[in-house]
Each structure stands twice: as structure tokens, then as C-alpha cells.
Motif scaffolding. Structure first.
Motif, PDB file in Angstrom:
ATOM      1  N   HIS A   1     -35.462  51.047  55.155  1.00 46.52           N
ATOM      2  CA  HIS A   1     -36.014  50.114  53.951  1.00 46.52           C
ATOM      3  C   HIS A   1     -34.773  49.679  53.190  1.00 46.52           C
ATOM      4  O   HIS A   1     -34.502  49.843  52.074  1.00 46.52           O
ATOM      5  N   VAL A   2     -34.074  48.989  54.009  1.00 49.04           N
ATOM      6  CA  VAL A   2     -33.059  48.150  53.542  1.00 49.04           C
ATOM      7  C   VAL A   2     -33.453  46.556  53.834  1.00 49.04           C
ATOM      8  O   VAL A   2     -34.266  46.280  54.415  1.00 49.04           O
TER       9      VAL A   2
ATOM     10  N   GLY B   1     -40.056  57.707  48.991  1.00 49.38           N
ATOM     11  CA  GLY B   1     -39.951  58.818  47.846  1.00 49.38           C
ATOM     12  C   GLY B   1     -39.179  60.064  48.585  1.00 49.38           C
ATOM     13  O   GLY B   1     -40.329  60.365  49.932  1.00 49.38           O
ATOM     14  N   PRO B   2     -38.415  60.741  48.183  1.00 41.85           N
ATOM     15  CA  PRO B   2     -37.931  61.951  49.198  1.00 41.85           C
ATOM     16  C   PRO B   2     -38.935  63.231  49.169  1.00 41.85           C
ATOM     17  O   PRO B   2     -38.927  63.907  49.937  1.00 41.85           O
TER      18      PRO B   2
ATOM     19  N   LEU C   1     -25.477  58.735  54.734  1.00 41.29           N
ATOM     20  CA  LEU C   1     -23.828  58.601  54.113  1.00 41.29           C
ATOM     21  C   LEU C   1     -24.122  56.954  53.726  1.00 41.29           C
ATOM     22  O   LEU C   1     -23.621  56.534  52.405  1.00 41.29           O
ATOM     23  N   LEU C   2     -24.284  56.080  54.616  1.00 40.62           N
ATOM     24  CA  LEU C   2     -24.201  54.648  54.426  1.00 40.62           C
ATOM     25  C   LEU C   2     -25.235  54.286  53.095  1.00 40.62           C
ATOM     26  O   LEU C   2     -24.900  53.483  52.281  1.00 40.62           O
ATOM     27  N   GLN C   3     -26.508  54.977  53.391  1.00 43.78           N
ATOM     28  CA  GLN C   3     -27.523  54.601  52.275  1.00 43.78           C
ATOM     29  C   GLN C   3     -27.077  55.190  50.942  1.00 43.78           C
ATOM     30  O   GLN C   3     -27.283  54.479  49.841  1.00 43.78           O
TER      31      GLN C   3
ATOM     32  N   ALA D   1     -30.848  58.063  50.224  1.00 45.27           N
ATOM     33  CA  ALA D   1     -30.110  58.787  51.462  1.00 45.27           C
ATOM     34  C   ALA D   1     -30.854  59.906  51.895  1.00 45.27           C
ATOM     35  O   ALA D   1     -31.249  60.024  53.064  1.00 45.27           O
ATOM     36  N   VAL D   2     -31.403  60.917  51.111  1.00 43.60           N
ATOM     37  CA  VAL D   2     -32.154  61.928  51.410  1.00 43.60           C
ATOM     38  C   VAL D   2     -33.289  61.581  52.032  1.00 43.60           C
ATOM     39  O   VAL D   2     -33.777  62.207  53.080  1.00 43.60           O
ATOM     40  N   GLU D   3     -34.172  60.216  51.545  1.00 41.43           N
ATOM     41  CA  GLU D   3     -35.391  59.955  52.321  1.00 41.43           C
ATOM     42  C   GLU D   3     -35.107  59.462  53.468  1.00 41.43           C
ATOM     43  O   GLU D   3     -35.754  60.026  54.462  1.00 41.43           O
TER      44      GLU D   3
END
Lengths: 234, 202, 199
Positions: free
Chosen positions: B159-160, C37-38, C78-80, C89-91
Motif C-alpha cells: 500500500h505505498v 487497517g491493523p 521498519l521502512l513503513q 507498519a503493523v498492518e
């Protein structure tokens, strides 16, 4: 025995280096009806080409090759059903993962029922002393066993003629003897291309091929002597 | 092995676009080649973690040597082996997992990449396929398709935006150009050794 | 190399036809990627874990199979986090783990031969377009058979290059390697024709 007839059969290939054609095998006329026929000659002499023409793997550029009257160029599929062929390197001709599957593959055309096919395949393996290796990967076999399996795969369909191209070249002495015994116990007509002069002495008729020509054709001992002499000459 | 000429094509009466036994053997051999090249020396790299293998090299080679039809068939067969659970994907991975992960886009682009390289080498280069520079140009098209596929895949899965995905993808271009160069050299040499490889009917 | 990840068993997942499983994986994968959504991502992960438990995946081999994917997932997360938000990131992390675990569950509960047989079955309707299922099956078998041989060929040619002091140049072994692969395929093709299987 079936009649293998070459009528002025010649094989030429286009040569990229020479801007023209190169003759692999000059016009050859022969009629072979003996049970055991040997073919000897140097590397690149054209003996493999001669053997391959018998089942149409190579078709003559001009002239004709007939197996019991069937033209190999026109009726290749029929001829190949009657003429079995094995290659020097069994690794290249074994195509299925396990031994029994490889023999089953050969039987696909002749035995339609799957259960029966497997049974025939197992029986064939047993005849070649490979019963215990049936479910084993073809890569786990020794060189001699692989060559036996290649022969089993071809002989399973009971061809009338077996053409075998240097079957013992990659084998040690023990395996060479084992494969030799097997070949000379077959009821079929045998065309044996080989560098093994002991083996070829057991043939009824031997062709010596040099520089794309059959340069000697006759009884085994005399043919071997002729071959050894041509090699020794400067 | 090199002593006899390769066999002539099948009997003249069977001139159909059907693949013959040698074509099938070539398709199987190149599916195995792609598998082995993906399997050998898999080095997981940083960034988005795309493993560096000879896979890209093998794919470009498949297109350049087998042409569009047999080349794409070899990739399809490679996929089938992997989906069936053989550890043939990069990093010894197996199963359909790689088709849905971060790097899935690269994988989905393989058939297109091979198809494009195959079409270019067979129909545009033709007799000039022994020229490594021209084969390299065809391979570069394949590399671009592969990266575009990878970027789209990452954009969807993570999703980027496409630009961010392109940034993740950026470090791999140089390596892939090198692989394309090696593939081009090898392909042109193999074409010299087997001048009829692409002249076959299929 | 021909040994896959499959583990014999008799769970519901083992008995489900491979087509159903592949279809299910495809649907779930699309859903996981499409839904945002996470919280929902956690839900999907719970579902994936449940399926893995039903399929009786054992922890050590699962961990081993997913190790590489986990590393990638963490790096990506981590990048997210750095680029966007913690939630994203969690998602991402949960999504990637779910996808990998679902696919692994399918692989572990499905024998290789079953999938290959299914592929040949699915091809049957395509017969009219000239795809012969028997020939496809033969080609699949040849490819599997060629795997160990090709690996051996790669090592042999590399050793040969090294023996000649050319070990450092990949070109010195890649060209002979590929030439031997092509030459062997031609021999195999000839052998098939000689056995009357190519006509």
C-alpha cells in the motif's frame, strides 16, 4: 532377421564455416540382414550418423534407408516402433524420475491399461536385474545400472532391432562385461556401434567407417585388423 | 556428443506448429535451469529483501535462447514445479507463497519478460542473435519489464505509492544490468554453438 | 532437491482437493492485500494461524520455512514506520506473515504429485487448443528428473573452470554449463523420438 537397406544414402549438413555443405556420410549402399552387426571407426567418422539413420533420427539428404521395406524418412514413427535405439550417455535418455516410471513411459503406447503397464514395467526391470531399484531415482543408480535401465526402457516394447551407440564407453570393465553379455543374449537383431574391439569381435558382420565412408565390410576379425592397421598408419 | 549432427526435424509430412520431442525436452531443461539458478547461491539482500540469485540471468537466457513460445512455456512449467511444493524459488522457497509476498510482482512479470526477450531475439534480431550487444539490448527490455512488475507488486502489497516502491526497487538495477550483460554474452555464444536453436518451427 | 515441504497427515486440509485449496488461498490473499487497517490484519493473521493449527504444522519447521519471510517482513515494517505511520507498519507486518503462513499451510498439506496431477487434469479442456495433457505430464516429469542432473552439471562445469584456473569468471563456466544443458536436451529429444514418444 529384418532387412536394413541403405540405397546410396548420403548425409550432408550446412556448414557455417565453409559457406557450403559438409558431407557427414558419403553415399552408402548396404544391405544388412545378419543378427549381430558391429560398426567401428574413429570419433567423427560418421558411424553414429550411420546408426541413427536406421531409425530415422537422421534422415538421408539424398538416397534412401529402408527397414524391411519401410522408408525411414516417410514412415519414421512406424520404423521407430520396430527399431529401438540407445545412446552413449544414459543420463540423457532417462526422462522420468524413477526407474519404473521410465520403463512405463516406453510402454505407454503398447500397454494402455495403467495397472497392467506398471506390472509389465516391473517384470522388465526384474529381467534386467533391477527389480529392487524400481522406485529408486534414476540418479541414484550406478553407471552400469543406468545403462541397463536405458536398455530395459527400449527393450520393454520388444522392438525387432536394437541399435545401440557406444553402450559401454562410459562403463568400467565389470559393467562393460555385464552389458556385453546382455546384448549378445538378445534374440533381436543388434546393431552395435562401439570402440570396444573385444565386443565387436563377437559380431557376425562388422563395418569400419572412416571419413564418412564405409571403408571395410566383412567378417569381424578381419575388420578389426583392418581398423587397427588404418589407425596405425601415419 | 558433438560427433554427430543434431537430428533433422521430424518427417516432412508433420509440418505443424506443434512442439516436437526436442522442443519438450528443451522446455523441461530450461524450467530446470531456471530452478537451479534460483536455487544456487541465493544471497538475501537488504532493502526490500529481494534475494540476489542467478534467476534473472536464467530467465533472460530462456527468452533469448528458446524464443517466445517455448520460453514462456518453460517459465510456466517452472511456476508449476514451485506451486507444487518443490523448493525451486529464490531462497529455496516453495509453494504458492512467493506469488503473494512482497516480491510477488517480480514473479508475475517473469512470463512477460521472457516473452518480450524471446520475441525481440527471434523476430527482431534474427540472424544478428550472435551479437552480444544486440542481445543485451533485448535483455534490458526484459529487465525493465521485470522491475516495473516488481514495483507495481510492492505498491499493491505494501500500500505505498509507485514512487516509494520504485525507491525500494532502485538498488537492484545495477545487479540486473550485470546479469543481463552476462546473459547476453552467454546467449550469443550458445546461439553460435547451436545455430538452429531458434530456427526450429516453434 | 526434489524433497518438498509436504508433511503426510490426515487433517481436513490434507483431504481437501488441491484446487479448492489454491482457490481459497487466492481469495484470502486478495482479501488480505485489499482490506486496510491493523485490526483486520490481526484478524486475518488469527485465521491463518487457525488454519495452520488445523493442518497440524509444527512450530520448528514452520519457523524455519518462514524465517526468510519474517526477516523481509520486519525490514519492510521498519521502512513503513519510518516513512509513514506505526499503524501502516503493523498492518504490513501482519499481512506479510499471514500471506506466507497461509501459503505454507497449503504447501505442507498438499503432496507435490497431487498438485502436478491436478495441473494435468485442468489442462484437459485445453486439448482443442493443441495442449496435450499427456505431453504436458511428460514435460513436467522430465523437468523434475532434470533438476538433480542440472545441479550436478552446474557444479561439474564450475569445478572444470576452477581446475583450469578460470574459477573467478562466471562466464567461463556459465557458457559451457548452458551449452551442456542445451546439448543434453537435444539428446533427450532424440532419445524420446528413438523411443517412439515424440511422434
Amino acid at each position: 532377421m529384418p532387412e536394413l537397406r541403405f540405397e546410396a544414402a548420403e548425409v550432408r549438413v550446412e556448414s557455417p564455416d565453409l559457406d557450403g555443405e559438409r558431407t557427414i556420410l558419403g553415399a552408402t549402399t548396404l544391405t544388412l540382414t545378419e543378427q549381430r552387426i558391429g560398426i567401428i571407426g574413429s570419433n567423427g567418422s560418421g558411424k553414429s550418423t550411420l546408426a541413427r539413420m536406421i531409425n530415422g533420427l537422421i534422415t538421408p539428404t539424398s538416397g534412401r534407408v529402408n527397414v524391411d521395406g519401410l522408408d525411414v524418412a516417410r514412415r519414421g514413427a512406424e520404423v521407430r516402433r520396430r527399431v529401438g535405439f540407445t545412446f552413449t550417455d544414459p543420463a540423457a535418455q532417462l526422462v522420468m524420475p524413477t526407474c519404473v516410471e521410465d520403463v512405463e513411459l516406453s510402454l505407454r503406447r503398447t500397454v494402455k491399461d495403467r495397472v497392467r503397464r506398471k506390472q509389465v514395467a516391473l517384470e522388465t526391470l526384474a529381467r534386467f536385474g533391477l527389480a529392487e531399484r524400481a522406485e529408486v531415482s534414476v540418479h541414484a543408480l550406478s553407471g552400469g545400472q543406468r545403462q541397463l535401465l536405458a536398455l530395459a526402457g527400449v527393450l520393454a516394447t520388444e522392438p525387432d532391432v536394437l541399435v545401440t551407440d557406444e553402450p559401454t564407453t562410459l562403463l568400467d570393465l565389470r559393467n562393460t562385461r555385464m552389458v556385453g553379455e546382455l546384448l549378445f543374449s538378445l534374440p533381436q537383431q543388434l546393431v552395435l556401434v562401439t570402440h570396444d574391439l573385444d565386443l565387436v569381435r563377437r559380431c557376425d558382420r562388422v563395418l569400419v567407417v572412416e571419413d564418412g565412408q564405409v571403408c571395410y565390410d566383412g567378417e569381424a576379425d578381419a575388420a578389426v585388423e583392418h581398423y587397427v592397421r588404418t589407425v596405425s598408419e601415419p | 556428443m558433438t560427433e554427430s549432427p543434431t537430428s533433422t526435424d521430424e518427417t516432412p509430412t508433420t509440418r505443424s506448429p506443434r512442439l516436437d520431442a526436442t522442443d519438450l525436452a528443451l522446455v523441461a531443461a530450461f524450467a530446470a535451469l531456471i530452478a537451479v539458478c534460483s536455487y544456487l547461491a541465493a544471497i538475501p539482500m537488504g532493502g526490500a529483501g529481494v534475494p540476489l540469485t542467478l534467476q534473472g540471468f536464467a530467465l533472460l537466457l530462456t527468452g533469448a535462447l528458446l524464443g517466445p513460445l517455448r520460453g514462456t512455456a518453460a517459465v510456466a512449467l517452472y511456476f508449476v514445479l514451485g506451486i507444487a511444493g518443490l523448493p525451486v524459488f529464490a531462497g529455496h522457497a516453495a509453494g504458492p507463497g512467493v506469488f503473494v509476498g512482497v516480491t510477488a510482482g517480480y514473479l508475475w512479470s517473469f512470463p512477460l519478460m521472457v516473452l518480450a526477450v524471446g520475441l525481440l531475439v527471434k523476430y527482431v534480431l534474427r540472424g544478428r542473435r550472435t551479437n552480444p550487444v544486440l542481445v543485451f539490448a533485448a535483455c534490458v527490455v526484459g529487465v525493465v519489464i521485470n522491475h516495473v512488475g516488481g514495483i507495481i507488486g510492492m505498491a499493491v502489497v505494501l500500500h505505498v505509492g509507485l514512487l516509494e516502491a520504485a525507491a525500494f526497487d532502485a538498488p537492484y538495477w545495477i545487479g540486473d544490468f550485470i546479469k543481463a550483460a552476462v546473459a547476453a554474452v552467454v546467449a550469443s555464444q550458445v546461439h553460435r554453438a547451436f545455430p538452429k536453436l531458434l530456427a526450429r518451427r516453434a | 532437491m526434489t524433497v518438498g515441504l509436504y508433511r503426510a497427515g490426515d487433517t481436513v486440509l490434507h483431504r481437501l482437493p488441491v484446487g479448492v485449496k489454491l482457490f481459497g488461498l487466492a481469495v484470502l490473499s486478495v482479501a488480505i492485500v485489499a482490506v486496510r487497517g491493523p485490526l483486520l490484519a490481526a484478524g486475518f493473521l488469527a485465521l491463518a494461524v487457525a488454519l495452520a493449527l488445523i493442518g497440524r504444522l509444527d512450530l520448528p519447521s514452520t519457523a524455519r520455512a518462514l524465517r526468510a519471510v519474517l526477516v523481509i517482513a520486519f525490514v519492510v515494517a521498519l521502512l513503513q514506520w519510518w516513512l509513514f505511520t506505526f499503524d501502516r507498519a503493523v498492518e504490513s507486518l501482519l499481512d506479510l506473515v499471514s500471506l506466507a503462513l497461509l501459503a505454507l499451510t497449503l504447501t505442507v498439506t498438499t503432496p507435490t504429485t497431487e498438485t502436478l496431477d491436478a495441473v494435468v487434469r485442468w489442462i484437459r479442456p485445453l486439448q482443442r487448443f493443441g495442449l496435450d495433457p499427456e505431453r504436458v505430464a511428460l514435460t513436467i516429469a522430465m523437468a523434475i528428473q532434470a533438476l538433480p542432473g542440472t545441479l550436478a552439471l552446474a557444479q561439474e562445469t564450475r569445478d572444470a573452470a576452477r581446475a583450469r584456473g578460470l574459477g573467478r569468471s562466471p562466464r567461463a563456466y556459465l557458457t559451457p554449463f548452458v551449452i551442456r544443458v542445451v546439448a543434453r536436451a537435444h539428446e533427450t529429444g532424440d532419445a524420446l523420438k528413438a523411443r517412439g514418444l515424440g511422434d
